[in-house]
Every structure is written in structure tokens, then in C-alpha cells.
Design a protein around this motif. Sequence first.
Motif, PDB file in Angstrom:
ATOM      1  N   ALA A 101       0.817  -1.214   0.000  1.00 61.02           N
ATOM      2  CA  ALA A 101       0.000   0.000   0.000  1.00 61.02           C
ATOM      3  C   ALA A 101       0.852   1.266   0.000  1.00 61.02           C
ATOM      4  CB  ALA A 101      -0.936   0.003   1.206  1.00 61.02           C
ATOM      5  N   VAL A 102       2.072   1.184   0.544  1.00 55.68           N
ATOM      6  CA  VAL A 102       2.934   2.374   0.618  1.00 55.68           C
ATOM      7  C   VAL A 102       4.037   2.343  -0.433  1.00 55.68           C
ATOM      8  CG1 VAL A 102       2.478   2.701   3.076  1.00 55.68           C
ATOM      9  CG2 VAL A 102       4.442   1.326   2.378  1.00 55.68           C
ATOM     10  N   ALA A 103       3.951   1.432  -1.400  1.00 62.26           N
ATOM     11  CA  ALA A 103       5.011   1.309  -2.416  1.00 62.26           C
ATOM     12  C   ALA A 103       5.177   2.598  -3.207  1.00 62.26           C
ATOM     13  CB  ALA A 103       4.714   0.136  -3.346  1.00 62.26           C
ATOM     14  N   ARG A 104       4.090   3.172  -3.688  1.00 69.72           N
ATOM     15  CA  ARG A 104       4.187   4.421  -4.453  1.00 69.72           C
ATOM     16  C   ARG A 104       4.695   5.559  -3.575  1.00 69.72           C
ATOM     17  NH1 ARG A 104       1.981   4.636  -9.467  1.00 69.72           N
ATOM     18  NH2 ARG A 104       0.647   2.904 -10.113  1.00 69.72           N
ATOM     19  N   GLY A 105       4.256   5.578  -2.325  1.00 66.63           N
ATOM     20  CA  GLY A 105       4.731   6.608  -1.413  1.00 66.63           C
ATOM     21  C   GLY A 105       6.230   6.524  -1.185  1.00 66.63           C
ATOM     22  N   MET A 106       6.766   5.301  -1.131  1.00 61.18           N
ATOM     23  CA  MET A 106       8.210   5.149  -0.950  1.00 61.18           C
ATOM     24  C   MET A 106       8.973   5.580  -2.193  1.00 61.18           C
ATOM     25  SD  MET A 106       8.789   1.727   1.374  1.00 61.18           S
ATOM     26  CE  MET A 106       7.938   0.619   0.254  1.00 61.18           C
ATOM     27  N   ASP A 107       8.372   5.420  -3.368  1.00 62.31           N
ATOM     28  CA  ASP A 107       9.000   5.946  -4.587  1.00 62.31           C
ATOM     29  C   ASP A 107       9.167   7.459  -4.482  1.00 62.31           C
ATOM     30  OD1 ASP A 107       9.193   3.474  -5.753  1.00 62.31           O
ATOM     31  OD2 ASP A 107       7.327   3.654  -6.883  1.00 62.31           O
ATOM     32  N   ALA A 108       8.122   8.125  -4.000  1.00 68.21           N
ATOM     33  CA  ALA A 108       8.200   9.579  -3.833  1.00 68.21           C
ATOM     34  C   ALA A 108       9.159   9.951  -2.712  1.00 68.21           C
ATOM     35  CB  ALA A 108       6.810  10.150  -3.547  1.00 68.21           C
ATOM     36  N   LEU A 109       9.158   9.181  -1.636  1.00 68.00           N
ATOM     37  CA  LEU A 109      10.028   9.474  -0.498  1.00 68.00           C
ATOM     38  C   LEU A 109      11.493   9.362  -0.872  1.00 68.00           C
ATOM     39  CD1 LEU A 109       9.836  10.220   2.491  1.00 68.00           C
ATOM     40  CD2 LEU A 109       9.877   7.782   3.038  1.00 68.00           C
ATOM     41  N   ALA A 110      11.807   8.521  -1.841  1.00 64.88           N
ATOM     42  CA  ALA A 110      13.197   8.376  -2.283  1.00 64.88           C
ATOM     43  C   ALA A 110      13.731   9.664  -2.894  1.00 64.88           C
ATOM     44  CB  ALA A 110      13.306   7.232  -3.291  1.00 64.88           C
ATOM     45  N   LEU A 111      12.830  10.548  -3.337  1.00 66.99           N
ATOM     46  CA  LEU A 111      13.241  11.836  -3.909  1.00 66.99           C
ATOM     47  C   LEU A 111      13.506  12.886  -2.837  1.00 66.99           C
ATOM     48  CD1 LEU A 111      10.600  12.004  -6.787  1.00 66.99           C
ATOM     49  CD2 LEU A 111      12.971  11.197  -6.932  1.00 66.99           C
ATOM     50  N   GLY A 112      13.192  12.564  -1.591  1.00 66.75           N
ATOM     51  CA  GLY A 112      13.349  13.516  -0.497  1.00 66.75           C
ATOM     52  C   GLY A 112      12.002  13.830   0.126  1.00 66.75           C
ATOM     53  N   GLU A 113      12.007  14.202   1.397  1.00 70.14           N
ATOM     54  CA  GLU A 113      10.757  14.472   2.093  1.00 70.14           C
ATOM     55  C   GLU A 113      10.018  15.664   1.503  1.00 70.14           C
ATOM     56  OE1 GLU A 113      10.993  14.676   6.306  1.00 70.14           O
ATOM     57  OE2 GLU A 113      12.299  12.924   6.489  1.00 70.14           O
ATOM     58  N   ASP A 114      10.741  16.727   1.179  1.00 67.22           N
ATOM     59  CA  ASP A 114      10.097  17.915   0.623  1.00 67.22           C
ATOM     60  C   ASP A 114       9.458  17.613  -0.727  1.00 67.22           C
ATOM     61  OD1 ASP A 114      10.879  19.364   2.826  1.00 67.22           O
ATOM     62  OD2 ASP A 114      12.698  20.148   1.870  1.00 67.22           O
ATOM     63  N   MET A 115      10.178  16.875  -1.553  1.00 73.86           N
ATOM     64  CA  MET A 115       9.637  16.518  -2.864  1.00 73.86           C
ATOM     65  C   MET A 115       8.422  15.609  -2.715  1.00 73.86           C
ATOM     66  SD  MET A 115       9.922  16.866  -6.148  1.00 73.86           S
ATOM     67  CE  MET A 115      11.620  17.378  -6.489  1.00 73.86           C
ATOM     68  N   ALA A 116       8.498  14.636  -1.787  1.00 75.59           N
ATOM     69  CA  ALA A 116       7.365  13.736  -1.561  1.00 75.59           C
ATOM     70  C   ALA A 116       6.134  14.509  -1.103  1.00 75.59           C
ATOM     71  CB  ALA A 116       7.743  12.669  -0.541  1.00 75.59           C
ATOM     72  N   SER A 117       6.340  15.469  -0.191  1.00 74.86           N
ATOM     73  CA  SER A 117       5.226  16.301   0.272  1.00 74.86           C
ATOM     74  C   SER A 117       4.668  17.143  -0.863  1.00 74.86           C
ATOM     75  CB  SER A 117       5.686  17.201   1.420  1.00 74.86           C
ATOM     76  OG  SER A 117       6.125  16.431   2.521  1.00 74.86           O
ATOM     77  N   GLY A 118       5.547  17.665  -1.705  1.00 74.62           N
ATOM     78  CA  GLY A 118       5.106  18.453  -2.846  1.00 74.62           C
ATOM     79  C   GLY A 118       4.301  17.638  -3.843  1.00 74.62           C
ATOM     80  N   LEU A 119       4.547  16.330  -3.898  1.00 74.69           N
ATOM     81  CA  LEU A 119       3.804  15.456  -4.798  1.00 74.69           C
ATOM     82  C   LEU A 119       2.499  14.965  -4.180  1.00 74.69           C
ATOM     83  CD1 LEU A 119       6.763  13.326  -6.224  1.00 74.69           C
ATOM     84  CD2 LEU A 119       5.453  15.090  -7.422  1.00 74.69           C
ATOM     85  N   GLY A 120       2.191  15.490  -2.992  1.00 73.27           N
ATOM     86  CA  GLY A 120       0.926  15.143  -2.352  1.00 73.27           C
ATOM     87  C   GLY A 120       0.987  13.936  -1.449  1.00 73.27           C
ATOM     88  N   GLN A 121       2.177  13.424  -1.163  1.00 71.43           N
ATOM     89  CA  GLN A 121       2.319  12.270  -0.293  1.00 71.43           C
ATOM     90  C   GLN A 121       2.384  12.704   1.172  1.00 71.43           C
ATOM     91  OE1 GLN A 121       2.171   9.156  -1.323  1.00 71.43           O
ATOM     92  NE2 GLN A 121       2.136   9.678  -3.510  1.00 71.43           N
ATOM     93  N   ARG A 122       1.732  11.938   2.025  1.00 73.69           N
ATOM     94  CA  ARG A 122       1.768  12.203   3.465  1.00 73.69           C
ATOM     95  C   ARG A 122       2.902  11.377   4.057  1.00 73.69           C
ATOM     96  NH1 ARG A 122      -4.327  11.423   5.458  1.00 73.69           N
ATOM     97  NH2 ARG A 122      -3.409  12.258   7.397  1.00 73.69           N
ATOM     98  N   VAL A 123       4.036  12.011   4.250  1.00 71.25           N
ATOM     99  CA  VAL A 123       5.262  11.314   4.633  1.00 71.25           C
ATOM    100  C   VAL A 123       5.093  10.567   5.948  1.00 71.25           C
ATOM    101  CG1 VAL A 123       7.678  11.633   5.264  1.00 71.25           C
ATOM    102  CG2 VAL A 123       6.719  12.925   3.352  1.00 71.25           C
TER     103      VAL A 123
END
Length: 356
Positions: free
Chosen positions: A233-255
Amino acid sequence: MTSQSLLAPERAVGRAGRADGPVSRTAARRTGWLIGAAALLLLAVLLSLAVGSRGISPLTVVDALLHGGHSEEAVVVRTLRMPRTVVGLAVGAALGLAGTVMQGITRNPLAEPGILGVSQGAAMAVVVAIAVFGVSSLEEYVWFAFAGAILAVVIVYTIAGRGRSGVSPVKLALAGAAFSALMASVTSAVLTTNAATLDQYRFWQVGALGGRSLEMAAQMLPFLIAGVLLVFAVARGMDALALGEDMASGLGQRVAVIRVLGALGATLLTGVAVAAAGPVAFAGLAAPHLARLLVGAAHRWVLCLSALLGSSLLLVADVMGRVLFPPEEVPAGAMTALIGVPALVLLVRGKRVVAG
């Protein structure tokens, strides 16, 4: 209508074809590695059922599984080797998945399933079960170990979450290391002053698959399924998190949610694996790195391949332990280090060890 407008659709199609080409090739390559890993796992399962102090032919193994039979070889396959193979499949997959998630949510390439104190929490619970409650059967160890693993993560998260900055990868790693050191000290203190507890504990502590039953595998199944659902369930979120927390948050992910759900899934998987087989080294550390080397950083692919590779690694290690010094067996937990360490060394020499 101008010639430019007539050519526009063709150019668009050309651009789409050029864009889809590499994507299709990448997907085909990843699918090929998954098929290869599945074939390797099938071979490992066959070896696990056929190889031991008494060798059994593959045809006899297949016949025993499909048609039963009451010969001595058929009974050995069904009652002794099948349960340890099934448990090995579940434990190896759980550790591979948990290692992938822990490396992903902490962005630490050295993270492994026990980074949150799960293994030491389970170990301490087993010691308490033996020394205080007089538990002596493996089936009862499982529940104490699983409860200890869950409690360890709750404590570590509580410690790491204190302060204004909240939970962070560094604070999680430090809190897990501190808690693990504390539990290891307490466990050692109990074992060195209680010889009877040490005698029983060492059979669980080495990490092995022998003596496990299909009933134990059935007990593992609900927790294994829940853990698998959470980590995917968090696989896509971890893809975004790999770019950095700020980038993940900017992509709409709840870190924070990604980390909590990922840690919960990894805890369920690690807890059930450690409870069933004891602490097994390197499977959860090596499998994710090997998977990323083969299929890249997309976590949906890495999770699938890590599960297959983790199971294969553990089953092959178990088989090697049976034949290394016959008729005695070397526990699978010891053999995984012998297999996993060279693999990690090769990855390091090739500078291919990367964070999730």
C-alpha cells in the motif's frame, strides 16, 4: 489544412512510440527477472524437499506431494520437509519485504528488518517466556516472540517521536539501536545467570527451520497477509520518499503516514518471521539490494523480487546447512550470513548499494 497540421499526428505518434519503447523494454526486463527469480525459487523448493540426510529423487518428491503414499520417503517429504519448506518460504519472503520497506522509509541502505529493535524485543520476550513462565514448546515461543516484537516497535516509535521535530529516519535508527542494545544486555544478563533458560533459548536463537510445523505456518498466515498488504500500500509513497521528504510532500504524499504504515507492515512481517524461525541474519539486508540491482528503484517491482529472492536465499541456506556436515545440520540462520556476506561485498565493490 497545412502540411504541418497533417504531419502533427504522425509526429505525436512517433514521440509516443519513442517514449513507450524504453518503458516497454524496462517492463519486459523486469518481468524477465521476476520469472527468473520464480524459477530459482521453484528449484530451491524442490531442493528443500529432496535434499537432506537422506536424498530423495525429485520424481519421488512430486509423487509424494500429488498422490500421497505411505512409503518412508513419502512420509519424510510430507511430515518433515514440507513444513520447514513452507515456513522457510514465508519467513524468507517476510524478511525480504521488511528489509525493502525499512530501507525505503528510512532512506538508509544499511537498514534491515531488525533496525527498530524487533529482533531484540522478540528475543527478550522468549527469554522471559522461558525463565518466568516456563514455556518449553516452539508453538508457545511464537506468540511471546511476536508480542515482544510489536512492543519493541511501539517503544522505539514513542522514543523517536518525542520532541518538536517528531519521528525522523535518524531518530528512528538511533532509538532502535539504543533499545536493541538495552534488550541485548538484559537478555545476556538473564541467560548468564540461568543455565536452564540458556539451554532452551539457544535452540531458538540460532535461527533455524527444523522442527517447524504446518500449524505454525497457518498461525503466521494472517499476520503475513496483513503485513504484505500494508507494505504494498505504501510502495508508491516510498517511490516519492526516495526523492526527499520535501519533494514527496510536494507530490501530495503524506510522509508521516507512509512511515507509520510502512513501519507497521515491516513490524508484522519481521515479528512473524523472527517468532517462527528465530533471528535470521542478512536475508532482509541482502535481498532488497540484489532486487534493486536487477529491476531498479521502483518499489512495487523491488518488493516482489525481494520476496522471491529472500525465500530462495533462506531455502538454499537451509539446504546447504543440511549437507555441509552430515548427519549434523548447520542452522539456516548461520548459513544465510555465509551466502549473504559475499553477495553484499560484490555489490559494494561494484558501488551498487543504494538507498531505497
